[in-house]
Design an enzyme around this catalytic site. Structure first.
Site, PDB file in Angstrom:
ATOM      1  N   ASP A 199      70.989 -34.916  90.189  1.00  0.00           N
ATOM      2  CA  ASP A 199      72.174 -35.513  90.810  1.00  0.00           C
ATOM      3  C   ASP A 199      72.907 -34.461  91.643  1.00  0.00           C
ATOM      4  O   ASP A 199      73.317 -33.419  91.127  1.00  0.00           O
ATOM      5  CB  ASP A 199      73.100 -36.017  89.690  1.00  0.00           C
ATOM      6  CG  ASP A 199      73.941 -37.203  90.108  1.00  0.00           C
ATOM      7  OD1 ASP A 199      73.845 -37.626  91.274  1.00  0.00           O
ATOM      8  OD2 ASP A 199      74.678 -37.713  89.247  1.00  0.00           O
TER       9      ASP A 199
ATOM     10  N   LYS B 212      69.739 -37.650  93.729  1.00  0.00           N
ATOM     11  CA  LYS B 212      70.639 -38.802  93.881  1.00  0.00           C
ATOM     12  C   LYS B 212      71.913 -38.332  94.564  1.00  0.00           C
ATOM     13  O   LYS B 212      72.379 -37.226  94.291  1.00  0.00           O
ATOM     14  CB  LYS B 212      70.982 -39.413  92.517  1.00  0.00           C
ATOM     15  CG  LYS B 212      71.972 -40.577  92.614  1.00  0.00           C
ATOM     16  CD  LYS B 212      72.143 -41.316  91.310  1.00  0.00           C
ATOM     17  CE  LYS B 212      73.147 -40.707  90.375  1.00  0.00           C
ATOM     18  NZ  LYS B 212      74.512 -40.587  90.901  1.00  0.00           N
TER      19      LYS B 212
ATOM     20  N   GLU C 174      76.834 -49.158  90.367  1.00  0.00           N
ATOM     21  CA  GLU C 174      77.685 -48.911  89.200  1.00  0.00           C
ATOM     22  C   GLU C 174      78.942 -49.765  89.248  1.00  0.00           C
ATOM     23  O   GLU C 174      79.663 -49.771  90.256  1.00  0.00           O
ATOM     24  CB  GLU C 174      78.057 -47.416  89.135  1.00  0.00           C
ATOM     25  CG  GLU C 174      78.967 -47.098  87.951  1.00  0.00           C
ATOM     26  CD  GLU C 174      79.071 -45.608  87.616  1.00  0.00           C
ATOM     27  OE1 GLU C 174      78.378 -44.781  88.253  1.00  0.00           O
ATOM     28  OE2 GLU C 174      79.847 -45.293  86.704  1.00  0.00           O
TER      29      GLU C 174
ATOM     30  N   ASP D 296      75.429 -35.968  87.107  1.00  0.00           N
ATOM     31  CA  ASP D 296      76.568 -35.049  87.104  1.00  0.00           C
ATOM     32  C   ASP D 296      77.601 -35.499  86.066  1.00  0.00           C
ATOM     33  O   ASP D 296      78.620 -34.833  85.854  1.00  0.00           O
ATOM     34  CB  ASP D 296      77.176 -34.874  88.501  1.00  0.00           C
ATOM     35  CG  ASP D 296      77.755 -36.149  89.080  1.00  0.00           C
ATOM     36  OD1 ASP D 296      77.591 -37.222  88.455  1.00  0.00           O
ATOM     37  OD2 ASP D 296      78.380 -36.095  90.157  1.00  0.00           O
ATOM     38  N   SER D 297      77.302 -36.608  85.355  1.00  0.00           N
ATOM     39  CA  SER D 297      78.066 -36.964  84.146  1.00  0.00           C
ATOM     40  C   SER D 297      77.964 -35.833  83.133  1.00  0.00           C
ATOM     41  O   SER D 297      78.721 -35.789  82.162  1.00  0.00           O
ATOM     42  CB  SER D 297      77.544 -38.272  83.544  1.00  0.00           C
ATOM     43  OG  SER D 297      76.140 -38.223  83.372  1.00  0.00           O
TER      44      SER D 297
HETATM   45  O1  KIV Z   1      76.002 -39.005  86.593  1.00  0.00           O
HETATM   46  C1  KIV Z   1      75.538 -40.010  86.041  1.00  0.00           C
HETATM   47  O2  KIV Z   1      75.206 -40.027  84.855  1.00  0.00           O
HETATM   48  C2  KIV Z   1      75.387 -41.203  86.855  1.00  0.00           C
HETATM   49  C3  KIV Z   1      75.046 -42.459  86.143  1.00  0.00           C
HETATM   50  C4  KIV Z   1      76.240 -43.022  85.495  1.00  0.00           C
HETATM   51  C5  KIV Z   1      74.374 -43.428  87.026  1.00  0.00           C
HETATM   52  O3  KIV Z   1      75.570 -41.157  88.029  1.00  0.00           O
END
Ligand code: KIV
Length: 279
Positions: free
Chosen positions: A86, A116, A185, A47-48
């Site tokens: 995510d 995730k 993290e 979700d980044s």
């Molecule tokens: O959203 C994402 O990219 C993440 C990573 C930083 C692990 O959760």
């Protein structure tokens, strides 16, 4: 040549053998193809996406529809890696039913293998239900960006006894609930190494958590230096695509202005006999 795809069993086996696991984020088909060609084990459609691709200030505004859209694109470019979708903010926090429904959407609508989600003991009842229903889960502890407003900023987590012990307890609880991997993290390296040693089946995937984890994850845009903005301390930049991109586009602009692009080899021909008949 047949490509052996990475499964949750592969990841568990890699942990048992002590073979480092590689994970990288991707948000579109081109990056998915490239990272597969490079041989990465896992792709996280993180979700980044919100910060990196959509220009939000945090991951909080990211929606299920945005995540599904980009996970589908990644799946079209995937050949070997295990793809993890995510779960965005508030797609699973309000109820188990929400979490089950939205996790199932990832698998059914995108074809990815796992989801995730962020959080510790509070998400374990959901993790148990998901894994019992056949949905593999990756946990996420330490700095959990969806809780940035609660955490008071993007800071290293687990530095005092109570906070460190909570991360250890949460990691064990996630493993017991069925998570096959856990992202750690921004936690001190020694704490991440201790957790990695204590978990028997769940693989730890570190980001800003030192080399003692079972694997590592980085955001693709950070690793490739796509922009020249802020870059976290834990990132190693393996390329400078920002400089390459700006230089290439400057050259394109100069060539168009000088009429040296397009050249003969970039153009299509027409017979003179056709041209002559035109009026
Ligand atoms: O959203 C994402 O990219 C993440 C990573 C930083 C692990 O959760």
């Amino acid at each position: 040549m047949t490509v052996k795809t990475v499964t949750t069993a592969t990841i568990k086996e890699m942990k048992q053998k002590g073979e480092p696991i590689t994970m990288i984020t991707a948000y579109d088909v081109a990056m998915a193809r490239n990272v597969n060609e490079a041989g990465v084990d896992m792709i996280l459609v993180g979700d980044s996406l919100g910060n990196v691709v959509l220009g939000y200030n945090s991951t909080v505004p990211v929606t299920m529809e945005e995540m599904l859209h980009h996970t589908k694109a990644v799946m079209r470019g995937n050949s070997r890696a295990l793809v993890v979708g995510d779960m965005p903010f508030m797609s699973y926090q309000a109820s188990i039913v929400d979490g089950m429904y939205n996790a199932a959407r990832f698998l059914k609508e995108t074809g990815c293998t796992a989801v995730k989600l962020e959080g510790g003991s509070e998400v374990c009842p959901l993790v148990e239900k998901l894994t019992a229903a056949g949905i593999p889960v990756v946990g996420h502890l330490g700095l959990t960006p969806q809780s940035v407003n609660q955490l008071g900023g993007f800071k290293v987590q687990g530095k005092d006894i109570a906070a460190a012990q909570k991360i250890i307890d949460d990691a064990k609880a996630l493993e017991a609930a069925g998570a096959f991997a856990i992202v750690l993290e921004c936690v001190p390296a020694a704490l991440a190494a201790k957790i990695t040693g204590e978990l028997k089946t769940a693989a730890t995937i570190g980001i800003g958590a030192g080399s003692g984890c079972d694997g590592q994850v980085l955001v693709c845009n950070d690793l490739l230096g796509v922009t020249d903005g802020f870059c976290p301390k834990f990132v190693r930049k393996y390329a400078d695509l920002h400089t390459t991109t700006v230089a290439a586009v400057k050259q394109y602009i100069a060539d168009v202005k000088a009429r040296t692009f397009p050249a003969a080899e970039h153009t299509f021909k027409i017979d003179d006999s056709v041209l002559e008949k035109l009026y």
